[in-house]
Design an enzyme around this catalytic site. Structure first.
Site, mmCIF file in Angstrom:
data_model
loop_
_atom_site.group_PDB
_atom_site.id
_atom_site.type_symbol
_atom_site.label_atom_id
_atom_site.label_comp_id
_atom_site.label_asym_id
_atom_site.label_seq_id
_atom_site.Cartn_x
_atom_site.Cartn_y
_atom_site.Cartn_z
ATOM 1 N N ARG A 37 0.821 -1.216 0.000
ATOM 2 C CA ARG A 37 0.000 0.000 0.000
ATOM 3 C C ARG A 37 0.856 1.268 0.000
ATOM 4 O O ARG A 37 0.454 2.291 -0.556
ATOM 5 C CB ARG A 37 -0.936 -0.012 1.213
ATOM 6 C CG ARG A 37 -1.961 1.139 1.250
ATOM 7 C CD ARG A 37 -2.950 0.931 2.386
ATOM 8 N NE ARG A 37 -3.997 1.945 2.424
ATOM 9 C CZ ARG A 37 -4.064 2.929 3.315
ATOM 10 N NH1 ARG A 37 -3.123 3.032 4.259
ATOM 11 N NH2 ARG A 37 -5.058 3.814 3.286
ATOM 12 N N ILE A 63 -6.871 7.935 -0.425
ATOM 13 C CA ILE A 63 -6.735 6.488 -0.557
ATOM 14 C C ILE A 63 -7.599 5.917 0.553
ATOM 15 O O ILE A 63 -7.510 6.334 1.715
ATOM 16 C CB ILE A 63 -5.261 6.038 -0.435
ATOM 17 C CG1 ILE A 63 -5.144 4.511 -0.640
ATOM 18 C CG2 ILE A 63 -4.618 6.473 0.863
ATOM 19 C CD1 ILE A 63 -3.706 4.010 -0.735
ATOM 20 N N SER A 64 -8.478 5.002 0.225
ATOM 21 C CA SER A 64 -9.455 4.511 1.188
ATOM 22 C C SER A 64 -8.797 3.808 2.368
ATOM 23 O O SER A 64 -7.710 3.226 2.257
ATOM 24 C CB SER A 64 -10.436 3.545 0.513
ATOM 25 O OG SER A 64 -11.261 4.219 -0.399
ATOM 26 N N GLN A 65 -9.471 3.848 3.497
ATOM 27 C CA GLN A 65 -9.076 3.112 4.687
ATOM 28 C C GLN A 65 -8.974 1.623 4.335
ATOM 29 O O GLN A 65 -9.848 1.079 3.659
ATOM 30 C CB GLN A 65 -10.138 3.325 5.761
ATOM 31 C CG GLN A 65 -9.913 2.603 7.061
ATOM 32 C CD GLN A 65 -11.078 2.826 8.017
ATOM 33 O OE1 GLN A 65 -12.023 3.545 7.704
ATOM 34 N NE2 GLN A 65 -11.019 2.197 9.170
#
Length: 218
Positions: A37, A63-65
């Site tokens: 990530r 950026i999503s959790q």
């Protein structure tokens, strides 16, 4: 940036955290454990990459959790070879998870800055969507429909009818619905006109933009 043993250890720890929050799908957890990530974020923010939080990536997007990425992927129950429409490529991290799961990914991004970035980044990391474009997520990709699954990674005030029409009968869509406060919603297409809707849990996403002029649409 490189992917080190330290990063791999941090991903293992992150997977353990996600398990306690209800992400239990083995394939999804395997993808999160293997995909770096931190390579989807600015190098100066690397220390935040494996915390279970969303983080800015530019163009007023995030950026999503990791929990959200894992939970949405789990809700879709993706099988290898399925055609997936992703609305909101963003950093490309969710895209890479979908590809790792064996999906044939068709993805749309309407922020040109992010679109250009992922066009360069994803192939370098070995992730190749079937189709990627800069465009309007509300319209979907009619020319490639129907899709087995649709994932929306931004908050929509209502479910776009164009996306419902592009969903295969028997297919599923996961989408955050609402304005300031959203509800993660799982939609299953039962027939040509019948859709089953399940409200899953409250969530918070950047808004899905609508009726905004696009330049260089492709």
């Amino acid at each position: 940036m490189k992917d080190t043993f330290k990063h791999q250890g941090l991903r293992n720890r992150l997977v353990s955290v996600l398990k306690t929050k209800g992400v239990t799908d083995h394939a999804v957890l395997s993808a999160i454990r293997e995909i770096p990530r931190h390579l989807f974020m600015d190098a100066s923010f690397e220390d935040y990459a494996y915390q279970d939080i969303a983080f800015p990536i530019g163009a007023k997007q995030t950026i999503s959790q990791p929990y959200t990425v894992g939970f949405q992927s789990q809700l879709l129950a993706i099988k290898p070879g399925e055609k997936i429409l992703e609305i909101g490529t963003g950093s490309g991290y969710q895209t890479s998870i979908l590809i790792h799961l064996g999906a044939l990914v068709y993805t749309i991004e309407r922020q040109q800055e992010l679109f250009k970035k992922t066009q360069s980044l994803l192939p370098k990391l070995g992730f190749k969507p079937k189709y990627s474009c800069f465009g309007d997520g509300y319209k979907g990709l009619t020319q490639f429909s129907p899709f087995d699954k649709i994932i929306v990674t931004c908050g929509a005030p209502e479910v776009p009818k164009a996306l419902l029409a592009q969903l295969q009968i028997g297919g599923k869509m996961v989408i955050p619905v609402g304005d300031k406060e959203q509800m993660m919603t799982l939609i299953t297409r039962k027939s040509a006109k019948l859709f089953d809707k399940q409200l899953i849990e409250k969530c918070a996403f950047v808004p899905m933009l609508k009726d905004k002029s696009l330049k260089n649409f492709s």
